[in-house]
Design an enzyme around this catalytic site. Structure first.
Site, PDB file in Angstrom:
ATOM      1  N   ARG A 142       0.822  -1.221   0.000  1.00 58.84           N
ATOM      2  CA  ARG A 142       0.000   0.000   0.000  1.00 58.84           C
ATOM      3  C   ARG A 142       0.854   1.269   0.000  1.00 58.84           C
ATOM      4  O   ARG A 142       0.423   2.312  -0.466  1.00 58.84           O
ATOM      5  CB  ARG A 142      -0.931   0.020   1.218  1.00 58.84           C
ATOM      6  CG  ARG A 142      -0.199   0.163   2.536  1.00 58.84           C
ATOM      7  CD  ARG A 142      -1.141   0.214   3.722  1.00 58.84           C
ATOM      8  NE  ARG A 142      -0.453  -0.153   4.937  1.00 58.84           N
ATOM      9  CZ  ARG A 142      -0.421   0.592   6.044  1.00 58.84           C
ATOM     10  NH1 ARG A 142      -1.061   1.740   6.073  1.00 58.84           N
ATOM     11  NH2 ARG A 142       0.209   0.188   7.100  1.00 58.84           N
ATOM     12  N   SER A 172      -4.473   5.649   5.544  1.00 55.22           N
ATOM     13  CA  SER A 172      -4.083   4.240   5.532  1.00 55.22           C
ATOM     14  C   SER A 172      -3.745   3.736   4.139  1.00 55.22           C
ATOM     15  O   SER A 172      -2.829   2.940   3.958  1.00 55.22           O
ATOM     16  CB  SER A 172      -5.210   3.376   6.107  1.00 55.22           C
ATOM     17  OG  SER A 172      -5.495   3.767   7.436  1.00 55.22           O
ATOM     18  N   GLU A 191     -18.634   4.391   0.238  1.00 54.15           N
ATOM     19  CA  GLU A 191     -17.906   3.702  -0.837  1.00 54.15           C
ATOM     20  C   GLU A 191     -18.677   3.649  -2.144  1.00 54.15           C
ATOM     21  O   GLU A 191     -18.085   3.623  -3.227  1.00 54.15           O
ATOM     22  CB  GLU A 191     -17.541   2.279  -0.393  1.00 54.15           C
ATOM     23  CG  GLU A 191     -16.549   2.215   0.751  1.00 54.15           C
ATOM     24  CD  GLU A 191     -17.191   2.493   2.108  1.00 54.15           C
ATOM     25  OE1 GLU A 191     -18.435   2.508   2.205  1.00 54.15           O
ATOM     26  OE2 GLU A 191     -16.432   2.701   3.083  1.00 54.15           O
ATOM     27  N   PHE A 195     -14.268  -3.031   1.836  1.00 57.10           N
ATOM     28  CA  PHE A 195     -15.271  -2.003   1.529  1.00 57.10           C
ATOM     29  C   PHE A 195     -15.167  -1.553   0.060  1.00 57.10           C
ATOM     30  O   PHE A 195     -16.177  -1.257  -0.574  1.00 57.10           O
ATOM     31  CB  PHE A 195     -15.103  -0.786   2.434  1.00 57.10           C
ATOM     32  CG  PHE A 195     -14.935  -1.140   3.889  1.00 57.10           C
ATOM     33  CD1 PHE A 195     -15.895  -1.908   4.546  1.00 57.10           C
ATOM     34  CD2 PHE A 195     -13.817  -0.737   4.601  1.00 57.10           C
ATOM     35  CE1 PHE A 195     -15.745  -2.248   5.878  1.00 57.10           C
ATOM     36  CE2 PHE A 195     -13.664  -1.076   5.939  1.00 57.10           C
ATOM     37  CZ  PHE A 195     -14.627  -1.830   6.584  1.00 57.10           C
ATOM     38  N   HIS A 236      -5.220  -3.168   2.289  1.00 56.08           N
ATOM     39  CA  HIS A 236      -5.663  -3.928   3.459  1.00 56.08           C
ATOM     40  C   HIS A 236      -6.460  -5.172   3.096  1.00 56.08           C
ATOM     41  O   HIS A 236      -7.427  -5.534   3.757  1.00 56.08           O
ATOM     42  CB  HIS A 236      -6.465  -3.038   4.412  1.00 56.08           C
ATOM     43  CG  HIS A 236      -5.645  -1.934   5.025  1.00 56.08           C
ATOM     44  ND1 HIS A 236      -5.076  -0.938   4.277  1.00 56.08           N
ATOM     45  CD2 HIS A 236      -5.315  -1.668   6.303  1.00 56.08           C
ATOM     46  CE1 HIS A 236      -4.411  -0.104   5.058  1.00 56.08           C
ATOM     47  NE2 HIS A 236      -4.530  -0.528   6.297  1.00 56.08           N
ATOM     48  N   ASP A 243      -7.513  -6.287  13.088  1.00 53.94           N
ATOM     49  CA  ASP A 243      -8.875  -5.806  12.829  1.00 53.94           C
ATOM     50  C   ASP A 243      -9.879  -6.958  12.762  1.00 53.94           C
ATOM     51  O   ASP A 243     -11.077  -6.767  12.947  1.00 53.94           O
ATOM     52  CB  ASP A 243      -8.938  -4.998  11.528  1.00 53.94           C
ATOM     53  CG  ASP A 243      -8.503  -3.554  11.728  1.00 53.94           C
ATOM     54  OD1 ASP A 243      -8.428  -3.121  12.895  1.00 53.94           O
ATOM     55  OD2 ASP A 243      -8.233  -2.879  10.727  1.00 53.94           O
ATOM     56  N   ARG A 257      -1.740  -4.364   3.851  1.00 54.99           N
ATOM     57  CA  ARG A 257      -1.308  -3.506   4.937  1.00 54.99           C
ATOM     58  C   ARG A 257       0.056  -3.923   5.476  1.00 54.99           C
ATOM     59  O   ARG A 257       0.855  -3.103   5.902  1.00 54.99           O
ATOM     60  CB  ARG A 257      -2.337  -3.587   6.062  1.00 54.99           C
ATOM     61  CG  ARG A 257      -1.904  -2.940   7.365  1.00 54.99           C
ATOM     62  CD  ARG A 257      -2.996  -3.074   8.414  1.00 54.99           C
ATOM     63  NE  ARG A 257      -2.580  -2.477   9.675  1.00 54.99           N
ATOM     64  CZ  ARG A 257      -1.943  -3.144  10.631  1.00 54.99           C
ATOM     65  NH1 ARG A 257      -1.636  -4.420  10.462  1.00 54.99           N
ATOM     66  NH2 ARG A 257      -1.589  -2.544  11.752  1.00 54.99           N
TER      67      ARG A 257
END
Lengths: 287, 307
Positions: free
Chosen positions: B6, B33, B54, B79, B105, B113, B163
């Site tokens: 990322r 992020s 989104e 998402f 991610h 998470d 991530r």
């Protein structure tokens, strides 16, 4: 107010001319849906006056000779099932030849059941899955505005028509929030508020409540008009285009199936084609 | 240097803009992020943060692409694909719009998470869409190359990023192409096909196997759609055994792709490693690799079982 020489101009506004166009468009809609034996007459007829005014009143700038003219304004039909009214307008403009009208929804037709920008000239975005047009139009408006700021040319506008039932989709409210917050001032939404959706009256299925108050609360400038009063539509379109503070919505109170007595205000004519007898009756009403 | 894929996102967008490409980025409140925020600082007029929305993100990008821009979208994979799948399908892919769907991610490497955020079906969702190309870069440099590649074609591209920091596989940007793959290690005994952050583990497993006399061929299958069938088939013909590894469901992703190609063209003994109809769970990446038996030792053991 147009960057394109051949486009209809607001100063040439002629009420009788637009009424005639709307009348012809209603005939095209019925012809298409009858030939297809399926399709959506109700929500196409309710939007016919608005579309006639948009395309022939000078608010929407386009090039009758070139659907891709980069200087054009854009129109996105968010309520994609009303494809017949869009095709009817594009036929009147000259983008769609007469013989195509008998091919709606047929195999290999340019006139898909819902608008397909890759197949039909003048269709600016492929739609059909409801609730997406406001977002798409916002993106187009931002992109065009950015270019126009850089070039110093006149700002191009984006018009988007949504249904009222389709406003039940949550994405609309994401888009409304964003466009108002970002003060996208070349974006005009038109709501074809015919009060009916497939399952019945909105107020029986899921009421939108005070729609005008909702739009205002979301930060939009609103106009509420009779969506069959050509003069009112023209006035609102031009005022919306001239408004520079942010996005504008024109709430058009309309009648589903407008113009055909037996279709008016009937949820049953949302997505049903007239049979031969019904088609004859409809045409006789449009004489 | 270990870096997450990322981390390439915002930086590469800046480079593309500097090259004169008309790129824009749309994110949904995860710009820090996903690193699109860096691009936003450099090019504020070309960066759009729509908030936690989104669906609007995807169609705003679609609209921007309709004005000639190369529109990149961010958010997290869970998402940025699942929450706006209909927008991707019906607006972006259906009309072949120039939108690059580049969420970060993805997979279990999201870690703590937990299962709600560990997207394991995104490759599957994207791979079945007409017009969509799918890239899964293995490290930072390869992510830069993948993003650059995505910008070069007209039409939608999915770029899956993670991530987790991963060890460097390429010390400079590799030359990537649609339908290409990187043959990272030659071997004659087994073919290990991997993508994304699992490539590093596949290489480690290959080194361990080598010490035990098994020479594994390792393919970095960064282009899932279109897929480099030629390299896969020639390797399978040579080694007669294929193992796929992905931090994604074994249904619909890399493993399925390889299984489909092999079964039609070169039936070969095959084992798919990945997530088998199970959601992820909280834990750090290392722990999760062990928990889901995707760690180096598990890869080594699974390879041996194919003999």
């Amino acid at each position: 107010m147009s960057r394109i020489a051949g486009a209809p101009k607001a100063e040439d506004f002629d009420l009788a001319e637009i009424q005639k166009r709307a009348h012809c468009m209603r005939k095209h809609i019925l012809r298409m849906v009858h030939a297809a034996k399926s399709g959506h007459p109700g929500g196409s007829l309710s939007a016919a006056d608005i579309m006639a005014c948009l395309y022939f009143g000078g608010a929407l700038s386009y090039d009758p000779e070139d659907p891709q003219n980069p200087d054009r304004d854009r129109f996105v039909l968010s309520k994609g099932h009303a494809a017949p009214v869009l095709y009817a307008a594009l036929h009147e403009v000259g983008y769609i030849p007469d013989e195509w009208l008998d091919t709606l929804r047929h195999l290999n037709s340019k006139l898909q059941g819902h608008p397909d920008m890759l197949k039909c000239p003048g269709v600016e975005a492929s739609t059909g899955s409801l609730g997406q047009g406001l977002s798409i139009a916002s993106g187009i408006a931002l992109g065009l505005a950015q270019e126009d700021r850089q070039s110093g040319k006149e700002l191009r506008h984006v018009f988007v028509m949504t249904g009222d039932g389709e406003l039940q989709e949550g994405q609309n409210w994401e888009a409304l929030m964003y466009a108002a917050y970002k003060k996208i001032n070349n974006l005009v939404a038109i709501v074809d508020h015919n009060r009916l959706q497939i399952d019945g009256f909105l107020d029986d299925v899921l009421s939108l409540g005070d729609l005008n108050a909702k739009f205002e609360a979301f930060g939009w400038k609103t106009f509420v008009i009779d969506g069959h009063d050509i003069n009112a539509i023209q006035e609102a379109l031009l005022a919306a285009k001239a408004y520079e503070e942010g996005p504008v919505v024109i709430l058009c109170n309309t009648i589903k199936g407008k113009g055909i007595s037996y279709m008016e205000d009937q949820a049953g004519w949302h997505g049903k084609a007239p049979n031969d007898d019904e088609y004859k009756t409809a045409l006789s009403e449009l004489l | 240097m270990a870096r997450a894929t990322r981390e390439a996102f915002g930086e590469t967008l800046i480079e593309l803009a500097e090259q004169g490409l008309d790129v824009v980025a749309v994110d949904a409140d995860l710009a820090g992020s996903t690193t699109t925020a860096k691009f936003g600082v450099a090019y504020p007029d070309r960066f759009f943060d729509v908030g936690i929305a989104e669906q609007n993100m995807m169609d705003l990008a679609a609209g921007l692409s309709l004005t000639g821009k190369i529109a990149f979208t961010g958010s997290f994979a869970v998402f940025g694909t699942g929450r706006c799948y209909d927008q991707i399908r019906n607006t972006v892919a259906y009309a072949n719009l120039n939108v690059k769907i580049c969420p970060t991610h993805a997979g279990i490497s999201v870690g703590p998470d937990g299962g709600s955020h560990q997207m394991l079906e995104d490759i599957s969702l994207m791979r079945t869409l007409p017009n969509m190309r799918v890239l899964v870069p293995a490290d930072y440099m390869s992510a830069k190359a993948a993003l650059r590649l995505a910008s070069k074609v007209d039409g939608p591209v999915y770029v899956r990023m993670g991530r987790q920091k991963v060890a460097e596989i390429f010390d400079e940007e590799p030359s990537l192409e649609f339908g290409g793959s990187n043959l990272l290690r030659e071997g004659s005994d087994i073919t290990i096909v991997s993508c994304g952050v699992m490539v590093e583990l596949a290489m480690q497993a290959a080194q361990k196997l080598s010490k035990e006399g098994i020479e594994a061929e390792v393919i970095d299958a960064y282009s899932i759609v279109p897929f480099d069938e030629k390299t896969l088939l020639s390797s399978a013909r040579k080694t007669k055994r294929v193992l796929t590894i992905e931090e994604h469901s074994i249904y619909g992703g890399l493993g399925s792709t390889v299984a489909e190609i092999l079964s039609e063209s070169e039936p070969t003994k095959l084992k798919r490693m990945g997530m088998d109809r199970i959601f992820g769970t909280s834990g750090n990446f290392e722990e999760l690799l062990g928990h889901f038996e995707l760690d180096v030792d598990s890869i080594v053991r699974t390879c041996k079982n194919l003999f």
